[in-house]
Scaffold this active site. Structure first.
Site, PDB file in Angstrom:
ATOM      1  N   ARG A  97      59.350  22.172  73.665  1.00 50.00           N
ATOM      2  CA  ARG A  97      59.299  21.747  72.377  1.00 50.00           C
ATOM      3  C   ARG A  97      60.013  20.526  71.849  1.00 50.00           C
ATOM      4  NH1 ARG A  97      57.346  25.638  68.469  1.00 50.00           N
ATOM      5  NH2 ARG A  97      56.394  27.393  69.590  1.00 50.00           N
ATOM      6  N   ASP A 151      60.801  29.643  58.674  1.00 47.16           N
ATOM      7  CA  ASP A 151      62.044  29.150  58.314  1.00 47.16           C
ATOM      8  C   ASP A 151      62.631  28.784  57.210  1.00 47.16           C
ATOM      9  OD1 ASP A 151      63.041  28.677  61.228  1.00 47.16           O
ATOM     10  OD2 ASP A 151      61.806  26.827  61.296  1.00 47.16           O
ATOM     11  N   ARG A 177      67.794  17.246  70.276  1.00 43.23           N
ATOM     12  CA  ARG A 177      68.571  18.747  70.186  1.00 43.23           C
ATOM     13  C   ARG A 177      67.831  19.670  71.024  1.00 43.23           C
ATOM     14  NH1 ARG A 177      66.235  22.219  65.704  1.00 43.23           N
ATOM     15  NH2 ARG A 177      64.349  21.354  65.342  1.00 43.23           N
ATOM     16  N   THR A 222      53.953  22.725  69.372  1.00 43.30           N
ATOM     17  CA  THR A 222      53.779  23.824  68.400  1.00 43.30           C
ATOM     18  C   THR A 222      53.207  24.971  68.950  1.00 43.30           C
ATOM     19  OG1 THR A 222      52.038  24.456  66.600  1.00 43.30           O
ATOM     20  CG2 THR A 222      51.582  22.562  67.916  1.00 43.30           C
TER      21      THR A 222
HETATM   22  C1  GLC Z   1      58.572  25.449  63.212  1.00 39.21           C
HETATM   23  C2  GLC Z   1      59.706  25.920  63.891  1.00 39.21           C
HETATM   24  C3  GLC Z   1      59.389  27.526  64.123  1.00 39.21           C
HETATM   25  C4  GLC Z   1      58.969  28.177  62.751  1.00 39.21           C
HETATM   26  C5  GLC Z   1      58.079  27.499  61.797  1.00 39.21           C
HETATM   27  C6  GLC Z   1      57.898  28.104  60.590  1.00 39.21           C
HETATM   28  O1  GLC Z   1      57.421  25.337  63.760  1.00 39.21           O
HETATM   29  O2  GLC Z   1      59.816  25.612  65.113  1.00 39.21           O
HETATM   30  O3  GLC Z   1      60.520  28.145  64.630  1.00 39.21           O
HETATM   31  O4  GLC Z   1      58.626  29.506  63.116  1.00 39.21           O
HETATM   32  O5  GLC Z   1      58.466  26.022  61.973  1.00 39.21           O
HETATM   33  O6  GLC Z   1      58.985  27.922  59.697  1.00 39.21           O
END
Ligand code: GLC
Length: 797
Positions: A335, A492, A345, A707
């Protein structure tokens, strides 16, 4: 409007209108070395880690967004005209030149016809054996299609990078004087003087007629890659310097009679003159052809693990080629290297990696298992996972590599081990289905007994690690008895802390289901009993506390307010809680039908399902950052691709194949090929999200390739829509398809045997198996034969 088409025979997407609204991405490399490359040959390379071992440079968020790249220029040495073989960087007017770009499986090919000359550049990274050094090959062919002899120059060009990306992007006073260029073995070498033994090279299979090792000399003052001085003048200056910005530029002069074709090879790699010599020997023209054929064979084998033939052409194209390819890239490069995530990162995102590794164990068993072992090591004794961590730091105590003479704080083991305050409630739960799916695929139940250290202290068997994850989540419950949301759950931006997350509660049930399946298969009665009880109690709580009459709540804030209820004006219906209520098996049938109807009613768009509706517009930090995200963007009311497949699974569990297909079709990139002016993204890869109804750019897709949507789309479509699922002892074929389908065919390889599956649907149902025949005889199940070719006939009804 469309900018390209699919060539299924070659497994390529062909961009025949190169002036697409957004550059389209591909990835080169299948092992240690990787390159992200656009259809205009922009991009960058790395070895093992795009953060700690960058090879070529990328200028993040630049204009254009994909410069510089791995470029080849041609120059007519009589007229002085020059152009690149990829449309950019020279950007010739498209009525003067015919450009085409082809993205294939781990290679990209650019071609240009202009001035009576056809030029073609294929980029790929051969698969290496053992300790061979990885290299990227630029395979260039130039043909004179005019009726006179032509004098031409071919130039290959790359800009080198400092290995450490932080150094490369920030501390120029150091990096500008710590890397230099040299000439060895007729190749330009970039030496990273501060880093013992660190060399990279750009070489050709020829003695060059000119070279440059200093970027400024090749490009020239007040110029860019669009019109570099060296190419414009047809003469490279032989620049080399200790310090500055090293580049690799090589010139080869050609004289071509009418109809004559020449082939020129360039090599980009890590190593010094010795490696250059070995590379040239290994990858002469015949060696290059062999390596390219081997890459094709590699993908034949991988894609051959499951091939389908259904009445749905774009579904076939996606599952047979592009969807699996994209999922593989995710597992491989984890990713963090794209034009958006620019490699600064690295390490592993816990939940993302676990889900990626869960979805394709049939095609990528070794890499999935490697990722799972790394994640197990990244789990705290208490059971939660380290949200973002670098496995190398856990294994070695620190990242090896560049040592700065001045103090630069480094990520060390201790600072990576965060406390529970930073734990995401879902992270470690994904690991359980990932482990169990991998064992179902391989049959290697001994994996459960493998001992693996925890991140902080001690070690435990894989089984104990799974129990630690479950125990942690069953203990983390809030006032309603539902699991807490902690720092975040899958979303997130939903930051509930001590508030409760419906999604995590359902995910916990689902993870327990996988665990129980394994516990029963292994005869571990005590654990079966214990966790079955915990799970039932959690399901009971969820049905009672989270049901809102028509759909399920998304959770509760820490001060007890419901999120996603009928009363709410914003954030009323949420995808995560409603799909997972069904996927986990927690919802009753009536609840399931009702909540998925609400998903259809509130969240469906022709571009896919939105995450929530209406979008949040009132700032509320007790719900989380999601209320600070623009309406219709990312986690706030966008068509976030990743959870879309959860809805396909839910509909399949409810037996509604046409509805599942309606949702599948809306998101399928291949279905959007002629809507590129709106979608503005690759029609061969799922994007992270698509702007939702509440945004002015509704339908615009963003962030391709890297993704979790990809793995989940593959998982949901193959295991639930087509219904082909390996278990511990047997293979299940239980499709859920649109009533209009007469059936479909599939070839699935599993544990050494090949299953030729034929599904018939004469009564045009959406779900249900009336009769099963294995090798011609009626059967109750499909065994793990271990070898041979076997026929499986499934009669639906
Ligand atoms: C991004 C992050 C993932 C998270 C998603 C929704 O794709 O990499 O970890 O679940 O956002 O927030």
């Amino acid at each position: 409007m469309r900018y390209g088409y699919f060539d299924d025979q070659a497994r390529e997407y062909v961009i025949d209108r190169v002036d697409a609204p957004q550059s389209m991405t591909n990835y080169l490399g299948t092992q240690r070395m990787g390159t992200v490359i656009s259809h205009c040959a922009g991009g960058y390379s790395w070895l093992d880690s795009p953060q700690h071992h960058r090879i070529t440079r990328f200028r993040p968020n630049g204009v254009p967004m994909d410069w510089p790249g791995h470029y080849v220029y041609l120059r007519d040495d009589e007229s002085g005209k020059y152009w690149s073989l990829s449309w950019q960087p020279t950007g010739l007017p498209l009525d003067e030149a015919k450009y085409e770009a082809r993205h294939g499986m781990s290679y990209s090919r650019f071609s240009c016809e202009t001035e009576g000359i056809r030029g073609e550049q294929t980029l790929f990274i051969p698969r290496e054996d053992g300790d061979e050094d990885p290299v990227e090959i630029f395979d260039v062919k130039v043909r004179n299609d005019s009726d006179r002899t032509r004098a031409l120059s071919v130039f290959g060009y790359v800009e080198f990078s400092f290995h450490e990306i932080d150094m490369d992007n920030q501390n120029f006073q150091m990096s500008l004087y710590a890397a230099g260029s040299h000439l060895q073995e007729d190749a330009v070498l970039c030496e990273l003087h501060y880093e013992p033994g660190a060399w990279q090279f750009f070489a050709g299979n020829f003695v060059p007629d000119g070279f440059d090792g200093v970027r400024e000399a090749f490009i020239g003052p007040y110029r860019t890659e669009r019109n570099p001085l060296g190419v414009a003048e047809g003469k490279l200056s032989g620049s080399l310097e200790l310090g500055g910005n090293p580049c690799g530029a090589l010139q080869k002069k050609l004289t071509l009679r009418p109809g004559e074709e020449a082939r020129v090879l360039f090599y980009l790699g890590t190593g010094n003159g010795d490696t250059v010599r070995k590379t040239r020997e290994r990858y002469d023209e015949a060696g290059t052809d062999r390596a390219f054929a081997e890459l094709r064979r590699f993908w034949d084998e991988k894609l051959g693990m499951l091939q389908i033939s259904t009445p749905h052409e774009n579904m076939n194209r996606s599952l047979n080629i592009w969807n699996l390819y994209q999922s593989e890239i995710n597992v491989l490069f984890s990713r963090f290297s794209s034009f958006i995530e620019v490699g600064g990162r690295t390490g592993l995102g816990y939940r993302d990696t676990a889900q990626d590794a869960m979805c394709i164990p049939h095609a990528e068993p070794d890499m999935c298992l490697k990722r799972i072992r790394q994640l197990l090591h990244g789990q705290m004794r208490m059971g939660y996972g380290l949200h973002l961590f670098d496995p190398a730091v856990l294994e070695q105590g620190e990242q090896e590599g560049f040592k700065s003479p001045t103090v630069i704080p480094e990520a060390d083991r201790k600072s990576m081990l965060h406390g529970i305050r930073d734990a995401c409630a879902d992270d470690a739960l994904w690991l359980i289905p990932a482990i169990v799916e991998n064992v179902r695929e391989s049959g290697r139940t001994d994996f459960f007994d493998e001992e693996i250290p925890f991140a902080d202290e001690g070690a435990g068997t894989v089984w104990e690690h799974m129990k630690a994850a479950l125990d942690f989540s069953y203990a983390q419950t809030g006032v309603h008895g539902v699991t807490k949301g902690l720092r975040a759950d899958w979303n997130d931006c939903l930051n509930l802390g001590g508030g409760e997350s419906a999604m995590v509660a359902f995910l916990l049930v689902w993870a327990t289901n996988h665990f129980l399946d394994a516990a029963r298969a292994l005869g571990r009665a005590e654990d079966t009993e214990k966790y079955a009880k915990l799970k039932e109690a959690m399901e009971e709580t969820c049905r009672k506390e989270l049901w809102d009459g028509e759909w399920f709540l998304r959770g509760f804030t820490a001060d007890g307010r419901a999120i996603g209820s009928r009363e709410a004006r914003e954030g009323k219906v949420h995808m995560e809680s409603n799909t997972w209520a069904v996927v986990s098996g927690t919802a009753t049938r009536e609840q399931g039908l009702s909540c998925m109807d609400a998903v259809d009613e509130w969240l469906y768009t022709p571009w896919g399902l939105m995450l929530n509706a209406p979008s949040f517009v009132t700032l509320d930090d007790s719900i989380g950052f999601v209320t600070r995200v623009y309406p219709g963007v990312k986690e706030n009311g966008a068509i976030f691709s990743h959870p879309n497949p959860w809805a396909w699974v839910a509909e399949c569990m409810l037996g509604r194949g046409s509805r599942a297909m309606k949702f599948y079709d809306a998101l399928l990139p291949e279905n959007q090929n002629d809507k590129m002016e709106i979608r503005q993204a690759e029609p061969y890869s799922y994007c992270q999200f698509i702007m939702g109804r509440d945004h002015t750019a509704f339908g615009r897709a963003r962030h391709p390739f890297m993704t979790g949507s990809s793995g989940w789309a593959y998982y949901a479509a193959t295991r639930y829509m087509l219904g082909i699922r390996p278990g511990f002892e047997t293979l299940t074929v239980d499709p859920c398809i649109p009533a209009g389908w007469d059936g479909f065919e599939a070839v699935r390889k599993w544990r050494g045997a090949e299953y030729r599956i034929s599904v018939r649907n004469p009564q045009h149902v959406e779900k249900g198996v009336r009769k099963l025949c294995v090798d011609g005889a009626e059967a109750a199940e499909i065994p793990a034969f271990g070898s041979g070719i076997h026929s499986v006939e499934v009669l639906m009804g």
